[in-house]
Design a protein around this motif. Structure first.
Motif, PDB file in Angstrom:
ATOM      1  N   MET A 190       0.681  -1.226   0.035  1.00 43.04           N
ATOM      2  CA  MET A 190      -0.106  -0.007  -0.024  1.00 43.04           C
ATOM      3  C   MET A 190       0.843   1.047  -0.031  1.00 43.04           C
ATOM      4  O   MET A 190       0.357   2.234  -0.835  1.00 43.04           O
ATOM      5  N   TYR A 191       2.201   1.104   0.493  1.00 51.55           N
ATOM      6  CA  TYR A 191       2.753   2.147   0.738  1.00 51.55           C
ATOM      7  C   TYR A 191       3.961   2.275  -0.488  1.00 51.55           C
ATOM      8  O   TYR A 191       4.584   3.320  -0.558  1.00 51.55           O
ATOM      9  N   CYS A 192       4.635   0.985  -0.725  1.00 52.94           N
ATOM     10  CA  CYS A 192       5.546   0.906  -1.864  1.00 52.94           C
ATOM     11  C   CYS A 192       5.223  -0.424  -2.597  1.00 52.94           C
ATOM     12  O   CYS A 192       5.471  -1.356  -1.949  1.00 52.94           O
ATOM     13  N   ASP A 201       9.798  10.112  -7.262  1.00 50.23           N
ATOM     14  CA  ASP A 201       8.412   9.322  -7.198  1.00 50.23           C
ATOM     15  C   ASP A 201       8.713   8.205  -6.458  1.00 50.23           C
ATOM     16  O   ASP A 201       8.291   7.859  -5.286  1.00 50.23           O
ATOM     17  N   ALA A 202       9.116   7.069  -7.159  1.00 46.53           N
ATOM     18  CA  ALA A 202       9.296   5.836  -6.745  1.00 46.53           C
ATOM     19  C   ALA A 202      10.387   5.725  -5.725  1.00 46.53           C
ATOM     20  O   ALA A 202      10.214   4.926  -4.621  1.00 46.53           O
ATOM     21  N   SER A 203      11.296   6.460  -5.666  1.00 41.70           N
ATOM     22  CA  SER A 203      12.305   6.327  -4.635  1.00 41.70           C
ATOM     23  C   SER A 203      11.858   6.730  -3.289  1.00 41.70           C
ATOM     24  O   SER A 203      12.217   6.394  -2.300  1.00 41.70           O
ATOM     25  N   ASP A 204      11.073   7.929  -3.334  1.00 38.22           N
ATOM     26  CA  ASP A 204      10.514   8.410  -2.130  1.00 38.22           C
ATOM     27  C   ASP A 204       9.614   7.452  -1.487  1.00 38.22           C
ATOM     28  O   ASP A 204       9.704   7.258  -0.199  1.00 38.22           O
ATOM     29  N   SER A 254      10.305   5.529   2.120  1.00 36.05           N
ATOM     30  CA  SER A 254       9.248   5.683   3.225  1.00 36.05           C
ATOM     31  C   SER A 254       9.280   4.574   4.067  1.00 36.05           C
ATOM     32  O   SER A 254       8.532   4.524   5.181  1.00 36.05           O
ATOM     33  N   ILE A 255       9.730   3.338   3.552  1.00 35.14           N
ATOM     34  CA  ILE A 255       9.492   2.342   4.510  1.00 35.14           C
ATOM     35  C   ILE A 255      10.654   1.155   4.729  1.00 35.14           C
ATOM     36  O   ILE A 255      10.712   0.303   5.251  1.00 35.14           O
ATOM     37  N   CYS A 256      11.777   1.855   4.079  1.00 34.82           N
ATOM     38  CA  CYS A 256      13.217   1.078   4.051  1.00 34.82           C
ATOM     39  C   CYS A 256      13.946   1.028   5.480  1.00 34.82           C
ATOM     40  O   CYS A 256      14.982   0.374   5.651  1.00 34.82           O
ATOM     41  N   THR A 257      13.553   1.836   6.262  1.00 37.89           N
ATOM     42  CA  THR A 257      14.155   1.945   7.539  1.00 37.89           C
ATOM     43  C   THR A 257      12.994   2.040   8.497  1.00 37.89           C
ATOM     44  O   THR A 257      11.835   2.418   8.431  1.00 37.89           O
ATOM     45  N   PRO A 258      13.311   1.309  10.082  1.00 40.28           N
ATOM     46  CA  PRO A 258      12.322   1.318  10.797  1.00 40.28           C
ATOM     47  C   PRO A 258      11.748   2.515  11.410  1.00 40.28           C
ATOM     48  O   PRO A 258      10.408   2.771  11.329  1.00 40.28           O
ATOM     49  N   GLU A 259      12.380   3.643  11.319  1.00 38.69           N
ATOM     50  CA  GLU A 259      11.969   5.155  11.644  1.00 38.69           C
ATOM     51  C   GLU A 259      11.101   5.401  10.858  1.00 38.69           C
ATOM     52  O   GLU A 259      10.062   6.089  10.805  1.00 38.69           O
ATOM     53  N   ALA A 260      11.503   5.427   9.437  1.00 36.78           N
ATOM     54  CA  ALA A 260      10.682   5.858   8.251  1.00 36.78           C
ATOM     55  C   ALA A 260       9.372   5.137   7.989  1.00 36.78           C
ATOM     56  O   ALA A 260       8.247   5.805   7.830  1.00 36.78           O
ATOM     57  N   LEU A 266       7.840   3.429  10.644  1.00 39.68           N
ATOM     58  CA  LEU A 266       6.771   3.799  11.714  1.00 39.68           C
ATOM     59  C   LEU A 266       6.149   5.369  11.472  1.00 39.68           C
ATOM     60  O   LEU A 266       4.968   5.421  11.795  1.00 39.68           O
ATOM     61  N   LYS A 267       6.982   6.212  10.715  1.00 43.13           N
ATOM     62  CA  LYS A 267       6.606   7.649  10.734  1.00 43.13           C
ATOM     63  C   LYS A 267       5.228   7.485   9.636  1.00 43.13           C
ATOM     64  O   LYS A 267       4.392   8.366   9.737  1.00 43.13           O
ATOM     65  N   ASN A 268       5.616   6.747   8.564  1.00 37.47           N
ATOM     66  CA  ASN A 268       4.663   6.880   7.517  1.00 37.47           C
ATOM     67  C   ASN A 268       3.212   6.080   7.721  1.00 37.47           C
ATOM     68  O   ASN A 268       2.398   6.246   7.171  1.00 37.47           O
ATOM     69  N   LEU A 269       3.548   4.905   8.562  1.00 34.39           N
ATOM     70  CA  LEU A 269       2.346   4.169   8.824  1.00 34.39           C
ATOM     71  C   LEU A 269       1.506   4.698  10.226  1.00 34.39           C
ATOM     72  O   LEU A 269       0.583   4.254  10.664  1.00 34.39           O
ATOM     73  N   ARG A 270       2.063   5.748  10.848  1.00 35.14           N
ATOM     74  CA  ARG A 270       1.478   6.195  12.192  1.00 35.14           C
ATOM     75  C   ARG A 270       0.121   6.608  12.101  1.00 35.14           C
ATOM     76  O   ARG A 270      -0.650   6.178  12.802  1.00 35.14           O
ATOM     77  N   PRO A 271      -0.066   7.441  10.932  1.00 34.94           N
ATOM     78  CA  PRO A 271      -1.720   7.768  10.825  1.00 34.94           C
ATOM     79  C   PRO A 271      -2.560   6.605  10.763  1.00 34.94           C
ATOM     80  O   PRO A 271      -3.799   6.575  11.417  1.00 34.94           O
ATOM     81  N   PHE A 272      -2.112   5.410   9.887  1.00 31.66           N
ATOM     82  CA  PHE A 272      -2.766   4.290   9.741  1.00 31.66           C
ATOM     83  C   PHE A 272      -2.893   3.434  11.115  1.00 31.66           C
ATOM     84  O   PHE A 272      -4.150   3.040  11.700  1.00 31.66           O
ATOM     85  N   LEU A 273      -2.017   3.248  11.650  1.00 39.24           N
ATOM     86  CA  LEU A 273      -1.975   2.571  13.204  1.00 39.24           C
ATOM     87  C   LEU A 273      -2.645   3.393  14.240  1.00 39.24           C
ATOM     88  O   LEU A 273      -3.440   2.773  14.867  1.00 39.24           O
ATOM     89  N   GLU A 274      -2.551   4.599  14.217  1.00 41.34           N
ATOM     90  CA  GLU A 274      -3.286   5.560  15.270  1.00 41.34           C
ATOM     91  C   GLU A 274      -4.853   5.434  15.027  1.00 41.34           C
ATOM     92  O   GLU A 274      -5.458   5.194  15.768  1.00 41.34           O
ATOM     93  N   GLN A 275      -5.385   5.474  13.472  1.00 41.06           N
ATOM     94  CA  GLN A 275      -6.516   5.370  13.389  1.00 41.06           C
ATOM     95  C   GLN A 275      -7.237   3.893  13.798  1.00 41.06           C
ATOM     96  O   GLN A 275      -8.343   3.886  14.347  1.00 41.06           O
ATOM     97  N   CYS A 276      -6.433   3.000  13.408  1.00 41.56           N
ATOM     98  CA  CYS A 276      -6.806   1.821  13.971  1.00 41.56           C
ATOM     99  C   CYS A 276      -6.838   1.299  15.398  1.00 41.56           C
ATOM    100  O   CYS A 276      -7.959   0.916  15.733  1.00 41.56           O
ATOM    101  N   ARG A 277      -6.101   2.037  16.063  1.00 35.86           N
ATOM    102  CA  ARG A 277      -6.139   1.872  17.724  1.00 35.86           C
ATOM    103  C   ARG A 277      -7.392   2.647  18.051  1.00 35.86           C
ATOM    104  O   ARG A 277      -8.193   2.253  18.912  1.00 35.86           O
TER     105      ARG A 277
END
Length: 503
Positions: free
Chosen positions: A37-39, A94-97, A101-107, A109-120
């Motif tokens: 969904m993100y990459c 575009d593709a590189s960004d 956005s998901i190739c490091t744990p920090e990135a 978590l940052k990009n999935l945070r809105p999804f995860l917070e909404q789930c919570r």
């Protein structure tokens, strides 16, 4: 048995609130998040490549997809301003960004945070995560280190959010035939170290491969081969653990006290916690069967499931045309009234092994094809389809639930029941609404009038063996009958091919 639902095609990753709210209202409480969904695989394939328009774009218009930008038209006098507006200053962005956005744990978590917070906030749980995959025709072996980096980030994310399962496809791009096991063995064992720390089960997936545009069976597409991979990986992890325990003396935890549970007021606080803990004796590696890949490769899913046995912990349910990969709602890819997917072999196989793992419903293409206005009405149907699979697989468990059972119906379905389960779960008798058959027998089973059901104790189950389920259920409820269940002979181990003449 757990049921997880993929939000792909339903939820906008950038603005997840509406889609997740629709899923919550429809009762789809357990989420199987695909990081594609993100990459997407397309993003991975084009990572580091200058992007070109995927189709001609009229001069002066913006491109219609986010993966490309039109080239500036330098041949038109006086068009320098337009060229600057439409040209992409960084053709790799575009593709590189999206990959970044998901190739490091920090990135990630940052990009999935809105999804995860909404789930919570909606009470939705994410217990299944899937790592992005390259397109089947990819030759980009240079991306394997990047895929491993993303997989490691996904393991860390699972640890942060308490996710139990992570599906990680084998590496395949430009890997020489005969070296698949050696390369993937090292890959998975490196992931296993972090997976054990967070008590995550890593799920291998069956694959297909592209040969001159044709999709053929790929890595782990043979049940025996997949079972061997799982066993060898788990054996290697166990061997490494034994060596580690031999080197580190056991510690005395008798005086330790358990820390009180913490009530996190926000998703950010919860995600900041480290959920790592010693892993139990459950295996690190198991298998996830993708029914779409089996359909593309024309495989016998019953044989596949039987070869995997208890190693099979998850099944991705999706309908898929035999020519092109897609994720459709089960039973929607049909021709002349027949499904395109061999659900019969799948259900037979899962039922025979008493499958107790997880079902993952993926209907991304069906959901995406529906208007956002209609999509909320599609979700209850998707939930019913998933629950139908669960019910079919657990049919024998349902028969074991009651002290004894009685059937309702004296036709073909009753005959099929007696052929498949009459000896193992013998009914006391059967009922029928036709007075002409009262007092006779079918397959050695006495046929009684419906009124006989009133004399049964509450510990007995009444199984309707007739396609007019809802009509008969209403009749029985008016009579005050309890423990009403349905029986269905669509996916039996065997059938009576000669049909009775129905009255």
């Amino acid at each position: 048995m757990n049921i997880f639902y993929s939000p792909t095609g339903i939820v906008d990753s950038r603005h997840p609130a509406q889609g997740l709210t629709d899923m919550s209202h429809a009762g789809l409480k357990h989420i199987a998040l695909d990081l594609a969904m993100y990459c997407s695989g397309h993003d991975l394939e084009n990572y580091g490549k200058p992007m070109q328009p995927c189709r001609p774009v009229p001069r002066g218009n913006n491109p219609q997809c986010g993966d490309c930008r039109p080239k500036a038209d330098k041949g038109t006098p006086g068009n320098d301003t337009a060229a600057k507006k439409t040209a992409n200053p960084n053709p790799y962005s575009d593709a590189s960004d999206r990959v970044s956005s998901i190739c490091t744990p920090e990135a990630m978590l940052k990009n999935l945070r809105p999804f995860l917070e909404q789930c919570r906030s909606l009470g939705l749980s994410v217990q299944f995560l899937r790592v992005p995959r390259l397109p089947w025709d990819s030759k980009r072996r240079d991306l394997n280190p990047l895929l491993e980096q993303i997989a490691h980030s996904a393991v860390r994310l699972c640890g942060k959010i308490g996710c139990r399962y992570l599906a990680v496809s084998p590496l395949f791009a430009s890997i020489e035939k005969g070296t698949e096991w050696q390369i993937n063995r090292a890959y998975y064992l490196r992931l296993a170290k972090a997976a054990r720390r967070y008590r995550i089960t890593l799920l291998l997936e069956n694959q297909c491969r592209s040969h001159n545009g044709h999709l053929l069976r790929g890595i782990c597409s043979d049940g025996a081969e997949a079972a061997a991979w799982i066993d060898m990986l788990n054996a290697e992890v166990a061997r490494q653990d034994n060596l580690l325990h031999a080197e580190i003396p056991a510690q005395d935890h008798s005086s330790s006290t358990e820390a009180p549970a913490q009530d996190h007021s926000s998703c950010a606080e919860a995600l900041a916690q480290d959920h790592s803990q010693p892993r139990s004796d459950s295996p690190v590696f198991a298998f996830c069967l993708d029914t779409g890949i089996c359909t593309l490769c024309g495989q016998d899913m019953q044989a596949f499931v039987s070869a995997l046995g208890r190693r099979l912990q998850a099944v991705i349910l999706r309908d898929c045309g035999r020519q092109q990969e897609s994720s459709l709602l089960p039973f929607t890819s049909a021709f002349q009234g027949q499904p395109g997917t061999d659900w019969l072999s799948l259900i037979r196989g899962l039922r025979s092994m008493d499958f107790g793992g997880s079902l993952v419903l993926d209907f991304a293409d069906t959901a995406a094809a529906f208007s956002p206005l209609l999509r909320p009405q599609l979700l209850p149907l998707a939930k019913s389809a998933a629950e139908y699979f669960k019910w079919q697989i657990e049919l024998e468990s349902l028969l074991k639930k009651y002290e004894s059972i009685v059937l309702f119906g004296a036709g073909n379905m009753c005959r099929n029941y007696m052929k498949c389960y009459g000896s193992q779960y013998p009914p006391l008798f059967t009922c029928d609404n036709n007075p002409a058959v009262w007092g006779t027998t079918i397959c050695g089973l006495e046929i009684k009038p419906p009124e006989a059901l009133k004399e049964l104790p509450d510990s007995y189950g009444i199984f309707i063996c007739n396609i007019y389920y809802r009509e008969i259920e209403t009749q029985l409820r008016k009579m005050g009958i309890k423990n009403i269940e349905f029986f269905n002979d669509e996916y039996m181990p065997s059938f009576h091919f000669d049909r009775l003449e129905m009255y």
